[in-house]
Design a protein around this motif. Structure first.
Motif, PDB file in Angstrom:
ATOM      1  N   GLU A 258      -2.799   0.092  -3.969  1.00 45.28           N
ATOM      2  CA  GLU A 258      -1.673  -0.844  -4.070  1.00 45.28           C
ATOM      3  C   GLU A 258      -0.663  -0.294  -5.074  1.00 45.28           C
ATOM      4  OE1 GLU A 258      -0.199  -4.856  -2.873  1.00 45.28           O
ATOM      5  OE2 GLU A 258      -1.435  -3.247  -2.053  1.00 45.28           O
TER       6      GLU A 258
ATOM      7  N   SER B 209       0.840  -1.194   0.000  1.00 46.86           N
ATOM      8  CA  SER B 209       0.000   0.000   0.000  1.00 46.86           C
ATOM      9  C   SER B 209       0.875   1.244   0.000  1.00 46.86           C
ATOM     10  CB  SER B 209      -0.912   0.013   1.232  1.00 46.86           C
ATOM     11  OG  SER B 209      -0.154   0.266   2.412  1.00 46.86           O
TER      12      SER B 209
ATOM     13  N   ARG C 135      -8.573  -1.368   1.127  1.00 37.38           N
ATOM     14  CA  ARG C 135      -7.417  -2.203   0.809  1.00 37.38           C
ATOM     15  C   ARG C 135      -7.790  -3.454   0.015  1.00 37.38           C
ATOM     16  NH1 ARG C 135      -3.288  -1.985  -0.484  1.00 37.38           N
ATOM     17  NH2 ARG C 135      -2.251  -3.692   0.608  1.00 37.38           N
ATOM     18  N   ASP C 136      -8.891  -4.094   0.341  1.00 31.68           N
ATOM     19  CA  ASP C 136      -9.228  -5.345  -0.332  1.00 31.68           C
ATOM     20  C   ASP C 136      -9.382  -5.159  -1.828  1.00 31.68           C
ATOM     21  OD1 ASP C 136      -9.125  -6.671   2.041  1.00 31.68           O
ATOM     22  OD2 ASP C 136     -11.302  -6.724   2.359  1.00 31.68           O
ATOM     23  N   GLN C 137     -10.087  -4.105  -2.232  1.00 27.32           N
ATOM     24  CA  GLN C 137     -10.284  -3.873  -3.657  1.00 27.32           C
ATOM     25  C   GLN C 137      -8.967  -3.479  -4.343  1.00 27.32           C
ATOM     26  OE1 GLN C 137     -14.014  -1.257  -3.485  1.00 27.32           O
ATOM     27  NE2 GLN C 137     -14.400  -2.537  -5.282  1.00 27.32           N
TER      28      GLN C 137
ATOM     29  N   ASP D 226      -4.531   3.610   0.672  1.00 25.50           N
ATOM     30  CA  ASP D 226      -4.864   2.197   0.494  1.00 25.50           C
ATOM     31  C   ASP D 226      -4.535   1.668  -0.898  1.00 25.50           C
ATOM     32  OD1 ASP D 226      -5.794   1.798   3.064  1.00 25.50           O
ATOM     33  OD2 ASP D 226      -7.865   2.336   2.569  1.00 25.50           O
TER      34      ASP D 226
ATOM     35  N   ARG E 117      -5.925  -4.421  -3.415  1.00 24.24           N
ATOM     36  CA  ARG E 117      -5.115  -5.637  -3.553  1.00 24.24           C
ATOM     37  C   ARG E 117      -5.628  -6.523  -4.691  1.00 24.24           C
ATOM     38  NH1 ARG E 117      -4.225  -5.740   2.353  1.00 24.24           N
ATOM     39  NH2 ARG E 117      -6.351  -6.551   2.548  1.00 24.24           N
ATOM     40  N   GLU E 118      -6.959  -6.669  -4.771  1.00 20.76           N
ATOM     41  CA  GLU E 118      -7.535  -7.493  -5.825  1.00 20.76           C
ATOM     42  C   GLU E 118      -7.242  -6.901  -7.203  1.00 20.76           C
ATOM     43  OE1 GLU E 118      -9.238 -10.126  -8.275  1.00 20.76           O
ATOM     44  OE2 GLU E 118      -8.674 -10.406  -6.176  1.00 20.76           O
TER      45      GLU E 118
END
Length: 629
Positions: free
Chosen positions: A64, A7, A201-203, A62, A205-206
């Protein structure tokens, strides 16, 4: 593949603690297997924190971040790629960032910029990042189907708009916009318009995971361009075995798609038998069909010339012309077809041409990489053109590797001579002259007695006479004339100051002196780059070596036999002590003679209308004069 990902917030913390550049250096040693230079480490320390600061301050902590990401099938790396989702569409969104430490710069002309720290002009950073974006989209079909997913920016964090006024006038588009220190607020606004601050963060990273999982190969838009540029611009007429080879590849592609099986196609042929015509015809036709296809070679001169010729009207087409070492770490079957032209130059391992280091962390045998990357790898080669140690592109090696990989193998042998004025006789004469054929040497007059062969073969008494003959033939009959020689003289760097450099006349035979062609990467006014010596009008007057002549043809050819290959009695003798080729001199004794013999075979078979020969050795010169008579 990126050196590091994380991040923006995490990477900023690492940078502030003085650890980020150390992490990058460690990963570079692991992935690239060489020590990173002080300049590159300094650029990481100075350029990454300002960008990461702007991201965190913009609420994009957040996102990436991929640092030093290598473009697919290319040695080029993008400084930074920001991965997230678009705030308006919710689709993945990627921003490529080119970072510059410049504080002063001046636009020279078109895309070229002058920087005080560099002796040569460099590319405008917007042009640089724009090219990276276009290349990424062209080589990633999934991104080509997401037309608004990729954007590019250049950030000159040490400069203000008043420091670089001429650069600020450069055109902008979604693949390239430039921001300076006094336009940080506009930079933040632009990034927030491309990356959703609320995505989490999840989106992010994906989005990065998806980016790194993308399959690579030419996209449909690029294939359409290639088909138009290559196939529609020039019609190639394929004859006999050429047509068989072409159709065999098409059939293998159809079978691979229907049955999910790999087939390796090997096309064997001597100089001028039409191997490269087949290669370009296949590239154009397969592109038209929408197949994922690349053309690759192991020769800088050949690949750069193909890029120049086939991509002259659209630079994007140039990206389909690769090197054999561009497939280290590629995914299996990324391509439908990989056309390996000049495949006798396949090496034992893929070597990084910029560092000279073998990429052992990822690299296996080069032949295995080339087979693994495509459903139908096509190898076009002449086994008598292996001229350097480590080159292993032979029928036996390719067949063994294909069998080990569980692939089917199809072999086509091309007969006939479509270069050298269509003279099969000359091709046979050369083989017999050099001891590459079972029959003994024969004079050219006896070889062509009772035939209508009009290919010209002459001997010159000295290099000045050879040069005069070449010039007269070129002027009388038109066409390109070139003089090449065995690598028996030193090859100096150009001398003089920037803008006034000139080549050194290293090839000295008595009072006659001429320079070698320019070295790769050593530009000299009024001389073509080494890649284009064989095709540029300014190449006459410079001496070509095996590495600039191989793979090319010209109308009138002159060949100087140096003291590294001489005739003694009824046999040829290769003499290592007279070679100035640093690679070939390292060859084992049993292999050295074959490399030198193949070198002269290649040099002798470049001419399409006629060839003139001369040797610096008296006994060899006498032999050549008899063989020409």
């Amino acid at each position: 593949m990126a050196l590091i990902r994380g991040s923006a917030r995490y990477l900023l913390t690492e940078a502030q603690a003085g650890r980020l550049h150390q992490l990058l250096s460690e990963q570079a040693r692991h992935q690239w297997e060489h020590q990173v230079g002080v300049g590159e480490v300094r650029s990481w320390m100075r350029s990454l924190p300002p960008l990461l600061n702007e991201l965190v301050d913009a609420g994009l902590g957040d996102v990436e971040v991929l640092l030093e990401h290598k473009l697919p099938h290319s040695p080029k790396r993008v400084d930074v790629i920001l991965c997230g989702v678009h705030p308006r569409t919710g689709e993945v969104s990627y921003v490529l960032v080119e970072l510059k430490q410049w504080s002063k710069a001046e636009l020279l002309v078109a895309d070229l910029v002058s920087i005080a720290a560099y002796s040569d002009a460099v590319l405008h950073p917007v042009a640089q990042v724009r090219a990276y974006c276009q290349y990424l989209v062209d080589s990633t079909p999934a991104l080509a189907d997401l037309p608004l997913a990729v954007h590019g920016i250049a950030y000159l964090h040490n400069a203000t708009s008043t420091d670089i006024p001429s650069l600020m006038k450069y055109r902008s588009d979604r693949f390239g916009r430039m921001f300076t220190e006094d336009f940080k607020s506009e930079l933040v606004e632009h990034l927030r318009a491309l990356l959703d601050v609320a995505a989490g963060r999840d989106q992010a990273r994906e989005s990065a995971d998806r980016f790194l999982r993308f399959a690579h190969g030419p996209s449909k838009p690029l294939l359409q361009l290639a088909a138009k540029e290559i196939q529609d611009r020039e019609q190639f007429v394929l004859l006999d075995e050429q047509r068989v080879a072409y159709q065999l590849v098409e059939q293998a592609v159809a079978t691979a798609r229907a049955q999910r099986t790999q087939t390796v196609v090997v096309v064997l042929g001597g100089p001028g038998s039409g191997k490269s015509v087949i290669a370009l015809s296949l590239l154009g036709e397969l592109s038209r069909q929408g197949r994922k296809v690349h053309h690759a070679t192991g020769s800088s001169a050949f690949t750069n010339t193909m890029r120049k010729v086939a991509g002259s009207r659209n630079t994007r087409v140039k990206t389909m012309f690769k090197y054999f070492n561009n497939y280290v770490g590629s995914e299996p079957r990324e391509l439908d077809v990989l056309i390996c032209d000049e495949a006798h130059r396949v090496r034992e391992n893929s070597v990084n041409r910029w560092t000279g280091k073998e990429m052992r962390a990822l690299a296996g045998r080069q032949i295995d990489e080339l087979i693994d990357v495509a459903w139908v790898p096509v190898f076009l080669l002449d086994e008598n053109q292996i001229v350097r140690p480590g080159e292993m592109g032979s029928l036996d090696e390719i067949t063994a590797a294909a069998t080990a990989a569980g692939c089917g193998v199809e072999i086509i042998r091309l007969d006939g001579q479509f270069r050298c004025g269509g003279s099969d006789a000359f091709d046979e004469w050369v083989g017999r002259l050099l001891g590459l054929a079972q029959l003994p040497p024969i004079s050219w007059s006896r070889m062509t007695a009772g035939t209508d062969d009009d290919f010209k073969v002459v001997a010159a008494a000295n290099p000045a006479a050879m040069e005069a003959w070449l010039r007269s033939q070129s002027e009388r009959h038109s066409g390109i004339a070139r003089l090449a020689a065995g690598y028996c003289w030193p090859w100096s760097d150009p001398i003089g100051t920037t803008g006034a450099k000139h080549l050194v006349a290293d090839v000295a035979i008595g009072d006659w002196k001429r320079p070698w062609n320019a070295k790769p990467g050593k530009r000299v006014p009024d001389a073509p780059e080494s890649y284009y010596w064989a095709s540029d009008d300014r190449g006459f007057g410079q001496i070509g070596c095996i590495y600039t002549a191989q793979g090319f043809e010209y109308d009138w050819s002159g060949v100087i036999f140096g003291p590294d290959f001489v005739r003694r009695g009824d046999r040829w003798v290769a003499r290592r002590e007279y070679s100035h080729d640093p690679a070939v001199k390292k060859a084992e004794e049993a292999h050295f003679g074959a490399l030198i013999r193949n070198t002269y075979k290649v040099l002798l078979t470049r001419g399409m209308e006629g060839t003139c020969v001369y040797s610096t050795d008296a006994e060899t010169q006498e032999f050549l004069e008899k063989m020409v008579g």
